[in-house]
Design a protein around this motif. Structure first.
Motif, PDB file in Angstrom:
ATOM      1  N   PRO A 265       0.823  -1.219   0.000  1.00 42.00           N
ATOM      2  CA  PRO A 265       0.000   0.000   0.000  1.00 42.00           C
ATOM      3  C   PRO A 265       0.852   1.263   0.000  1.00 42.00           C
ATOM      4  O   PRO A 265       1.797   1.393   0.784  1.00 42.00           O
ATOM      5  N   LEU A 266       0.522   2.181  -0.914  1.00 42.15           N
ATOM      6  CA  LEU A 266       1.263   3.440  -1.057  1.00 42.15           C
ATOM      7  C   LEU A 266       2.761   3.194  -1.265  1.00 42.15           C
ATOM      8  O   LEU A 266       3.592   4.057  -0.955  1.00 42.15           O
ATOM      9  N   ARG A 279      -2.716  -6.056   5.595  1.00 39.66           N
ATOM     10  CA  ARG A 279      -3.853  -5.370   6.190  1.00 39.66           C
ATOM     11  C   ARG A 279      -4.880  -6.402   6.630  1.00 39.66           C
ATOM     12  O   ARG A 279      -5.155  -7.372   5.914  1.00 39.66           O
ATOM     13  N   ARG A 302      -9.015  -1.028   5.685  1.00 38.14           N
ATOM     14  CA  ARG A 302      -8.442   0.258   5.314  1.00 38.14           C
ATOM     15  C   ARG A 302      -7.384   0.007   4.253  1.00 38.14           C
ATOM     16  O   ARG A 302      -6.263  -0.383   4.549  1.00 38.14           O
ATOM     17  N   MET A 303      -7.746   0.220   3.004  1.00 35.23           N
ATOM     18  CA  MET A 303      -6.858  -0.057   1.888  1.00 35.23           C
ATOM     19  C   MET A 303      -6.416   1.251   1.228  1.00 35.23           C
ATOM     20  O   MET A 303      -7.052   2.289   1.387  1.00 35.23           O
ATOM     21  N   HIS A 304      -5.332   1.170   0.454  1.00 32.96           N
ATOM     22  CA  HIS A 304      -4.757   2.356  -0.171  1.00 32.96           C
ATOM     23  C   HIS A 304      -4.310   2.033  -1.591  1.00 32.96           C
ATOM     24  O   HIS A 304      -4.241   0.869  -1.997  1.00 32.96           O
ATOM     25  N   ARG A 305      -3.978   3.098  -2.326  1.00 33.30           N
ATOM     26  CA  ARG A 305      -3.367   2.907  -3.639  1.00 33.30           C
ATOM     27  C   ARG A 305      -2.111   2.051  -3.487  1.00 33.30           C
ATOM     28  O   ARG A 305      -1.398   2.129  -2.490  1.00 33.30           O
ATOM     29  N   SER A 307      -2.287  -1.213  -3.440  1.00 34.48           N
ATOM     30  CA  SER A 307      -2.723  -2.538  -3.001  1.00 34.48           C
ATOM     31  C   SER A 307      -3.442  -3.314  -4.103  1.00 34.48           C
ATOM     32  O   SER A 307      -3.714  -4.505  -3.932  1.00 34.48           O
ATOM     33  N   SER A 334     -10.086  -2.505  -5.787  1.00 28.94           N
ATOM     34  CA  SER A 334     -10.131  -1.071  -5.502  1.00 28.94           C
ATOM     35  C   SER A 334     -11.065  -0.804  -4.343  1.00 28.94           C
ATOM     36  O   SER A 334     -11.858  -1.653  -3.941  1.00 28.94           O
ATOM     37  N   ARG A 335     -10.969   0.414  -3.823  1.00 32.40           N
ATOM     38  CA  ARG A 335     -11.906   0.840  -2.801  1.00 32.40           C
ATOM     39  C   ARG A 335     -13.253   1.138  -3.439  1.00 32.40           C
ATOM     40  O   ARG A 335     -13.331   1.586  -4.574  1.00 32.40           O
ATOM     41  N   SER A 348     -15.119   7.980   4.432  1.00 31.90           N
ATOM     42  CA  SER A 348     -15.118   6.872   3.485  1.00 31.90           C
ATOM     43  C   SER A 348     -15.716   5.634   4.143  1.00 31.90           C
ATOM     44  O   SER A 348     -15.560   5.419   5.350  1.00 31.90           O
ATOM     45  N   ASN A 352     -14.191  -2.425   0.022  1.00 32.67           N
ATOM     46  CA  ASN A 352     -13.343  -2.691  -1.137  1.00 32.67           C
ATOM     47  C   ASN A 352     -13.914  -3.828  -1.966  1.00 32.67           C
ATOM     48  O   ASN A 352     -14.630  -4.694  -1.450  1.00 32.67           O
TER      49      ASN A 352
END
Length: 372
Positions: A265-266, A279, A302-305, A307, A334-335, A348, A352
């Protein structure tokens, strides 16, 4: 109907044309009952005679996935036997056997996961697919770095594939069109700082090098790219997932069950040892039902770009050596957020999309057909 396809770029228009073949396996559509057999194994549960027996089968399968022995059958407890319940011996036997059938069916496909021979007693963590089956994917256009994402390895019939989200390799709405990717592979299980970089072209002779899928609802955001083993170093270390990691049918897991999603993530990870971070998540929609008619279910995490392309896993608490420790449920895409959410006022949702992992059976099958 779901289809697997290889995208072909038109030299005149740049549009993506599809060559398709039938999909072999899919999650149920709205209103369909979840199947009780793994399409890869062809080993169904015996048909239950009642809803009670179906639930007992499911509970037996879940107990096996947790590594519990057959002797843990609750029908063997005194409180559930005819002497305590006042019911007939046959009613009790039918209940006992229904639980046992679910337990037996879950054990069969999860048995005997092959481990690469290395001539030593390696630490069991060296064989963990969540660590050594997951890789960071860097995308490039020529020498220009574009994005960072996640992916994982999947092996079938001796062929090795890299799995990720399709939008990592090509995304028309954002104009994302890399021509190659890079991944890193470990080459020494005892010194995790020893790595090699593998560069993979995404187009060959006007065709995309990956296979993708679509169904009646549109594109499936999953892609597989076959890796040529002859291009890998002799001592590379990869612990791929495979068909044996896919769960039986869709009734083994339910809303609220705990999940793990390893990835990058990130772009955050153990940069020294090139290992992913994990996660925690949970199943947030009915596993086995296509959410809003699409080929995915929801996870709460809680996911992010970065992932995108991560495997969505359920831990198998098994006391038996040689059995897979993970069930591969899906591929994180994606989210998801509500279009009605006010970005300034509303938090948010933290939900996902995870595409059902059984699509990999079709994508790896079609990849084999394309190369035959």
């Amino acid at each position: 109907m779901l289809e697997a396809s290889r995208a072909e770029a038109s030299p005149l228009t740049g549009q993506v044309l599809q060559r398709s073949c039938p999909l072999l396996s899919r999650p149920p559509t709205w209103g369909e009952a979840a199947p009780t057999a793994d399409s890869a194994q062809g080993e169904p549960f015996l048909e239950p005679v009642s809803a009670e027996h179906a639930e007992l089968q499911r509970q037996g399968a879940k107990a096996a996935a947790r590594g519990e022995a057959q002797a843990s059958n609750p029908m063997l407890e005194t409180i559930n036997k005819p002497g305590a319940t006042g019911e007939t011996e046959q009613v009790w036997v039918d209940r006992r056997d229904a639980w046992d059938r679910g337990h037996d069916a879950q054990q069969r496909p999860m048995a005997a996961v092959p481990r690469p021979p290395d001539g030593s007693e390696a630490n069991e963590r060296d064989h963990d697919e969540a660590l050594f089956g997951v890789t960071r994917i860097l995308t490039f256009a020529g020498t220009k770095a574009l994005t960072s994402a996640s992916g994982f390895f999947f092996e079938r019939d001796g062929r090795l594939f890299l799995v990720t989200s399709r939008h990592v390799l090509f995304d028309a709405p954002t104009g994302h069109a890399p021509d190659r990717i890079e991944i890193k592979l470990h080459t020494d299980a005892r010194n995790l700082t020893e790595l090699t970089t593998l560069s993979i072209l995404l187009h060959r002779d006007g065709l995309t090098a990956w296979s993708e899928a679509r169904d009646s609802a549109g594109e499936v955001d999953v892609a597989v790219l076959e890796i040529d083993r002859t291009e890998l170093p002799v001592d590379y270390i990869v612990r791929p997932f495979g068909p044996e990691h896919l769960p039986i049918g869709f009734d083994l897991f339910e809303v609220g069950d705990r999940l793990a999603i390893p990835g990058f993530p990130l772009g955050f990870f153990d940069t020294v040892h090139q290992l992913p971070v994990v996660r925690q998540a949970s199943i947030a929609s009915w596993y086995g039902v296509r959410f809003q008619g699409l080929g995915y279910f929801l996870t709460d995490a809680r996911m992010h770009r970065g992932s995108s392309g991560s495997p969505v896993l359920a831990r198998v608490e098994s006391a038996f050596s040689g059995r897979a420790r993970w069930c591969l449920l899906g591929v994180h895409s994606s989210r998801m957020d509500m279009s009605t959410r006010d970005a300034a006022l509303d938090d948010s949702l933290g939900l996902n999309c995870a595409w059902y992992a059984d699509v990999l059976l079709t994508l790896t099958s079609s990849a084999s057909d394309d190369h035959s």
